[in-house]
Design an enzyme around this catalytic site. Structure first.
Site, PDB file in Angstrom:
ATOM      1  CB  SER A   3      -0.872   0.014   1.258  1.00 23.30           C
ATOM      2  OG  SER A   3      -1.571   1.236   1.372  1.00 23.30           O
ATOM      3  CE1 TYR A  37      -4.266  -1.977   5.081  1.00 31.98           C
ATOM      4  CE2 TYR A  37      -3.406   0.195   4.540  1.00 31.98           C
ATOM      5  CZ  TYR A  37      -3.933  -1.012   4.140  1.00 31.98           C
ATOM      6  OH  TYR A  37      -4.107  -1.282   2.801  1.00 31.98           O
TER       7      TYR A  37
HETATM    8  N1  LIG Z   1      -8.758  -0.396  -1.421  1.00 34.51           N
HETATM    9  C1  LIG Z   1      -7.698   0.367  -1.211  1.00 34.51           C
HETATM   10  O1  LIG Z   1      -7.752   1.612  -1.233  1.00 34.51           O
HETATM   11  C2  LIG Z   1      -6.359  -0.284  -0.954  1.00 34.51           C
HETATM   12  C3  LIG Z   1      -5.227   0.547  -0.964  1.00 34.51           C
HETATM   13  C4  LIG Z   1      -3.989  -0.035  -0.737  1.00 34.51           C
HETATM   14  C5  LIG Z   1      -3.874  -1.379  -0.519  1.00 34.51           C
HETATM   15  N2  LIG Z   1      -4.996  -2.172  -0.498  1.00 34.51           N
HETATM   16  C6  LIG Z   1      -4.815  -3.596  -0.233  1.00 34.51           C
HETATM   17  O2  LIG Z   1      -5.475  -4.359  -1.220  1.00 34.51           O
HETATM   18  C7  LIG Z   1      -5.798  -5.636  -0.678  1.00 34.51           C
HETATM   19  C8  LIG Z   1      -7.233  -5.983  -1.019  1.00 34.51           C
HETATM   20  O3  LIG Z   1      -8.107  -5.082  -0.363  1.00 34.51           O
HETATM   21  P1  LIG Z   1      -9.437  -4.518  -1.043  1.00 34.51           P
HETATM   22  O4  LIG Z   1      -9.287  -3.050  -1.107  1.00 34.51           O
HETATM   23  O5  LIG Z   1      -9.756  -5.277  -2.272  1.00 34.51           O
HETATM   24  O6  LIG Z   1     -10.511  -4.793   0.115  1.00 34.51           O
HETATM   25  P2  LIG Z   1     -11.707  -5.832   0.253  1.00 34.51           P
HETATM   26  O7  LIG Z   1     -12.659  -5.724  -0.886  1.00 34.51           O
HETATM   27  O8  LIG Z   1     -12.228  -5.654   1.644  1.00 34.51           O
HETATM   28  O9  LIG Z   1     -10.969  -7.241   0.123  1.00 34.51           O
HETATM   29  C9  LIG Z   1     -10.256  -7.818   1.173  1.00 34.51           C
HETATM   30  C10 LIG Z   1     -10.148  -9.299   0.876  1.00 34.51           C
HETATM   31  O10 LIG Z   1      -9.351  -9.896   1.921  1.00 34.51           O
HETATM   32  C11 LIG Z   1     -10.018 -11.059   2.345  1.00 34.51           C
HETATM   33  N3  LIG Z   1      -9.709 -11.388   3.737  1.00 34.51           N
HETATM   34  C12 LIG Z   1      -9.791 -10.593   4.840  1.00 34.51           C
HETATM   35  N4  LIG Z   1      -9.505 -11.301   5.952  1.00 34.51           N
HETATM   36  C13 LIG Z   1      -9.231 -12.567   5.526  1.00 34.51           C
HETATM   37  C14 LIG Z   1      -8.886 -13.769   6.194  1.00 34.51           C
HETATM   38  N5  LIG Z   1      -8.746 -13.831   7.526  1.00 34.51           N
HETATM   39  N6  LIG Z   1      -8.703 -14.889   5.454  1.00 34.51           N
HETATM   40  C15 LIG Z   1      -8.847 -14.859   4.107  1.00 34.51           C
HETATM   41  N7  LIG Z   1      -9.149 -13.757   3.416  1.00 34.51           N
HETATM   42  C16 LIG Z   1      -9.364 -12.621   4.123  1.00 34.51           C
HETATM   43  C17 LIG Z   1     -11.513 -10.749   2.185  1.00 34.51           C
HETATM   44  O11 LIG Z   1     -12.234 -11.958   2.025  1.00 34.51           O
HETATM   45  P3  LIG Z   1     -13.215 -12.644   3.110  1.00 34.51           P
HETATM   46  O12 LIG Z   1     -13.808 -11.557   3.946  1.00 34.51           O
HETATM   47  O13 LIG Z   1     -14.198 -13.385   2.265  1.00 34.51           O
HETATM   48  O14 LIG Z   1     -12.332 -13.585   3.878  1.00 34.51           O
HETATM   49  C18 LIG Z   1     -11.506  -9.980   0.882  1.00 34.51           C
HETATM   50  O15 LIG Z   1     -11.588 -10.851  -0.223  1.00 34.51           O
HETATM   51  C19 LIG Z   1      -5.501  -5.558   0.819  1.00 34.51           C
HETATM   52  O16 LIG Z   1      -4.248  -6.163   1.076  1.00 34.51           O
HETATM   53  C20 LIG Z   1      -5.421  -4.061   1.078  1.00 34.51           C
HETATM   54  O17 LIG Z   1      -4.605  -3.746   2.182  1.00 34.51           O
HETATM   55  C21 LIG Z   1      -6.232  -1.651  -0.715  1.00 34.51           C
END
Ligand SMILES: NC(=O)c1ccc[n+]([C@@H]2O[C@H](COP(=O)([O-])OP(=O)(O)OC[C@H]3O[C@@H](n4cnc5c(N)ncnc54)[C@H](OP(=O)(O)O)[C@@H]3O)[C@@H](O)[C@H]2O)c1
Length: 250
Positions: free
Chosen positions: A136, A147
């Site tokens: 990130s 985070y």
């Molecule tokens: N969105 C942003 O602005 C942003 C910015 C920088 C980095 N990121 C990174 O991108 C990645 C994806 O995030 P996103 O933005 O796509 O958010 P999201 O839609 O909330 O997706 C998060 C994913 O992680 C999974 N997850 C959470 N806890 C888990 C566990 N204990 N076991 C297995 N899977 C788990 C969730 O699946 P389940 O709940 O079904 O388990 C979900 O599929 C993350 O690493 C986040 O830090 C996001």
């Protein structure tokens, strides 16, 4: 047939990534806790002509990680790619309690470490493979408490693993998204969709890079934080550590 594991494939960036790389010639192994969402995403990959395998997984559970890698390996005997994408956010304040802090560390840091440890011996034997870790911009600029701490640590780990594996045929890439429209950022408007990150992951799986920032517009802020930390302190004074709720499902 290429086999690629994508964690966090039930929503957001992981779902978009699985959809993008799931096509004829690749089996995408979709991992997350919500089996229904994974099945829905797998069905749309298959209906578009791709191959998908659903493995419901809580990445905090080491036994579940072992089972995930074993099931992925059963497809062809190889694992060609690993996308460490599952993540939870929030908990910006230092006042967040141990339970929340531990959860972020388990999902955002321990799980990618365990998954890399599980696939590296096989990829080394194959003399090929690609690991993509989703960090990130908050892993470059300390603004989100634990985070940020997990994403800084994942950046250090990714650099170290890449250097450890030079010459083995395994590429290791860190992708650092800025704000992207997903469940994690549901309180923000006007953000780019997760497809731009999925496209970067796809490129990194075939042409590994050290580090990719998406969108590129966040690069100047990263450079500023590294070169003028005092100014960065002033910009984020009082804003960095708000006491927001945990984002993502408990
Ligand atoms: N969105 C942003 O602005 C942003 C910015 C920088 C980095 N990121 C990174 O991108 C990645 C994806 O995030 P996103 O933005 O796509 O958010 P999201 O839609 O909330 O997706 C998060 C994913 O992680 C999974 N997850 C959470 N806890 C888990 C566990 N204990 N076991 C297995 N899977 C788990 C969730 O699946 P389940 O709940 O079904 O388990 C979900 O599929 C993350 O690493 C986040 O830090 C996001």
């Amino acid at each position: 047939m290429r086999v690629v594991i994508v964690t966090g494939a039930s929503s957001g960036i992981g779902r978009a990534t699985a959809a993008r790389i799931g096509r004829a010639g690749t089996t995408v192994v979709l991992a997350a806790r919500r089996a229904d969402e994974l099945e829905t995403n797998a069905a749309s990959i298959r209906s578009a002509g791709g191959e998908a395998l659903v493995v419901p997984t809580d990445v905090r559970d080491p036994a579940a990680i072992t089972a995930l890698v074993a099931q992925a390996r059963e497809v062809t005997g190889r694992i060609d790619g690993l996308v460490n994408n599952a993540g939870v956010g929030g908990v910006a304040s230092i006042l967040a309690d141990d339970e929340l802090v531990a959860k972020l560390i388990e999902v955002n840091l321990m799980a990618p470490i365990r998954l890399m440890r599980a696939v590296v011996p096989l990829m080394t034997e194959q003399r090929s493979g690609a690991i993509v870790n989703i960090g990130s911009v908050a892993g470059e600029i300390g603004i989100s408490g634990t985070y940020s701490a997990t994403k800084f640590a994942l950046r250090g780990m990714t650099d170290s693993v890449r250097r450890e594996l030079i010459g083995t045929g395994i590429g290791v890439t860190l992708i650092e998204p800025g704000f992207i429209a997903t469940d994690l950022t549901s309180n923000r408007r006007g953000l780019p969709g997760p497809e731009i990150v999925a496209a970067a992951v796809e490129r990194a799986l075939s042409r590994p890079r050290r580090r990719i920032v998406v969108p590129l517009k966040y690069r100047p802020a990263i450079t500023l934080a590294n070169t003028l930390p005092a100014l960065t302190d002033r910009i984020f004074a009082g804003r960095a550590a708000s006491r927001r709720e945990v984002k993502g499902r408990p």
